[in-house]
Scaffold this active site. Structure first.
Site, short mmCIF file in Angstrom:
data_model
loop_
_atom_site.label_atom_id
_atom_site.label_comp_id
_atom_site.label_asym_id
_atom_site.label_seq_id
_atom_site.Cartn_x
_atom_site.Cartn_y
_atom_site.Cartn_z
N GLU A 206 0.81 -1.22 0.00
CA GLU A 206 0.00 0.00 0.00
C GLU A 206 0.84 1.27 0.00
O GLU A 206 0.59 2.21 0.75
CB GLU A 206 -1.01 -0.04 1.16
CG GLU A 206 -1.99 -1.19 0.97
CD GLU A 206 -3.02 -1.34 2.08
OE1 GLU A 206 -2.95 -0.59 3.08
OE2 GLU A 206 -3.90 -2.21 1.95
N GLU A 324 -4.97 -8.35 -1.97
CA GLU A 324 -5.54 -8.33 -0.62
C GLU A 324 -6.92 -7.69 -0.71
O GLU A 324 -7.07 -6.62 -1.27
CB GLU A 324 -4.65 -7.53 0.34
CG GLU A 324 -5.17 -7.47 1.77
CD GLU A 324 -4.32 -6.56 2.66
OE1 GLU A 324 -3.08 -6.68 2.64
OE2 GLU A 324 -4.91 -5.70 3.36
#
Length: 538
Positions: A206, A324
């Site tokens: 991220e 994810e």
């Protein structure tokens, strides 16, 4: 007996109208007393990996808490009980299950290979640090224990590497590099020397676009990915196969992803991974409303479509994964993201993503938080575990186009059947009020040759092969009709592990192929139709 025969004849006539009539018409639907799913099985619209289903394991310590609730317990990579029989059997049931090891803290994790010059200490709460924890460390003895479990369970491992070693804050809020890969390279060498089988190495978590906690510009990220590729090529030199290189494990940002792809080709990055938490924070009281809203579910299609378009335009061999996806961020929401209702969101995501050439879909989490496929303390499967296992066993890699002429509360996806003839249909009923009777027909059947029509008629009951007109159905419903139940019924029977930790058998009911598929309120149906004529599935 005569009445029963008459019903069968009427049923067959309706079935034949659909089977031979191409796209269903309104009048046919009205006569049939049901709606029609039209499957175009002449050619594929996309393809997935055979091991499409993937799940994650995270690094959070037990004192990771959200909204006053600490939902991780002893269910992460540093503290998971690897001797639990249910855990082992749950992974083995997939043969194989991809496991992506990573999460927010992976970019604060060092590996105890002796080159970091720092003691190997666990994550400790620190409110001034990124994500509220100090730097942590993976002891090599724990890595050895994890790999013993992975080998025993047959899991395929994707390991998320720390991409922030060596980075310093810049005035614009981004981080300045380059990546110091010394510790990562040492860890990869240790892994190779021990003979541990790693399916892929993923760089960072991220950090794409605006980032979560930190961000890195795409051009620098591309340079770091190229360095990772060089490390893997040199470390695995002489090995019969090399692991995949994956990045960036972040939220989709069209411009950022486009730049990363353009600066890592050709052949440097095998997989581009993105994350999905489109339902918002776990504390949201409207999660169930969003899950049951077809328009809200449709909203994520643009992400899949845009990424597919970028990859096609780039002419790259890089493929897309969802690396994810937990739906609701900050650990999910107990009795929503770990309950039956979440299978509506999860299976819809699997169906939707596969239509856009997503090769694999990693669910956050296998266990841990409030969105695990398994219960955090008992490891007993939550409803989504069985949804994932049915997908894995029934839905093949070839994705087919479908259209449905009924209510938008019915979601429909079709694939070639897995390791079997015909197709498998997934039907999701987001309505709690209506039972739908759904016929299945084929697109373009009017243009099929007489030989193909003859093949269909060879399966007509009364011509000697009536058994081939049966189909297998798997109906999933919540216990006691409660959408927030953590127990699921398969064809009316509660699914639960056996006393010895074995995963229960998932057995279908046999239904006559000439009859419509009955989809009850708030239910999910997988229907394997072996007699469906599907040239794309050959």
């Amino acid at each position: 007996m005569a009445a029963g025969l008459l019903l069968k004849v009427v049923g067959f006539c309706v079935w034949a109208l659909f089977w031979l009539g191409g796209t269903a018409t309104v009048s046919t639907t009205a006569l049939a007393g049901g709606d029609a799913v039209v499957v175009d099985a002449r050619s594929a619209v996309a393809a997935t990996d055979d091991d499409f289903i993937c799940a994650t394991l995270d690094w959070w310590p037990p004192d990771k808490c959200d909204y006053g609730t600490c939902s991780w317990g002893l269910a992460t990579l540093l503290n998971l009980n690897l001797s639990n029989k249910i855990l082992l059997n749950a992974v083995k049931a997939f043969s194989p299950l991809k496991l992506r090891l990573g999460g927010s803290l992976q970019d604060m994790l060092i590996y105890d290979t002796g080159d970091s010059g720092q003691p190997c200490t666990p994550f400790v709460k620190n409110t001034s640090a990124m994500f509220g924890f100090s730097q942590g460390c993976l002891p090599l003895h724990r890595w050895d224990e994890l790999n013993a479990f992975f080998q025993k369970s047959g899991a395929k491992i994707i390991f998320g590497l720390n991409a922030l070693n060596g980075w310093v804050p810049m005035p614009d809020g981004s981080l300045g590099g380059p990546w110091n890969y010394t510790n990562a390279a040492s860890f990869i060498r240790y892994t190779v020397n021990k003979g541990y089988d790693i399916h892929g190495w993923e760089l960072g978590n991220e950090l794409s676009g605006s980032g979560v906690g930190a961000r890195i510009d795409a051009d620098q990220y591309a340079e770091d990915v190229n360095n990772l590729k060089h490390i893997i090529d040199s470390t695995y030199q002489g090995n019969p196969s090399k692991p995949l290189v994956l990045a960036p494990g972040g939220f989709f940002d069209a411009a950022w992803f486009t730049e990363l792809i353009s600066k890592t080709k050709p052949g440097q990055m095998d997989v581009i991974t993105h994350h999905i938490y489109n339902l918002g924070p776990g504390v949201d009281d409207h999660l169930i409303e969003k899950i049951l809203n077809p328009s809200y579910l449709d909203g994520e299609a643009s992400t899949f479509s845009n990424l597919q378009g970028i990859l096609k335009s780039a002419g790259t061999s890089t493929v897309a994964w969802v690396g994810e996806a937990g739906g609701a961020y900050n650990s999910g929401h107990h009795l929503v993201t770990d309950a039956f209702v979440f299978s509506f969101w999860y299976l819809d995501q699997l169906g939707m993503s596969s239509k856009y050439d997503t090769k694999s879909y990693c669910r956050q989490t296998l266990v841990g938080g409030n969105y695990g496929l398994l219960n955090t303390t008992t490891f007993e499967p939550n409803p989504d575990y069985y949804s994932a296992l049915l997908w894995h066993r029934l839905m093949g890699t070839t994705v087919l186009s479908t259209t449905f002429n009924g209510t938008n509360k019915i979601r429909v996806y079709a694939h070639c059947a897995k390791n079997s003839e015909g197709i498998t249909l997934l039907l999701i009923n987001l309505s709690g009020n209506n039972t739908n009777r759904i016929y299945v027909t084929s697109e373009g059947s009017q243009t099929q040759s007489a030989r193909k029509e003859g093949r269909r008629f060879s399966h007509i009951p009364g011509l000697g092969e009536a058994a081939e007109l049966t189909r297998e159905e798997y109906h999933l419903t919540p216990k006691d009709g409660n959408l927030q139940s953590q127990q699921v019924l398969l064809n009316g029977k509660v699914l639960a592990t056996h006393a010895n930790g074995d995963i229960p058998k998932l057995e279908p009911v046999q239904e006559e192929g000439t009859q419509p598929i009955t989809v009850g309120p708030y239910s999910i149906v997988f229907a394997h139709i072996p007699s469906f004529y599907a040239p794309a599935c050959r």
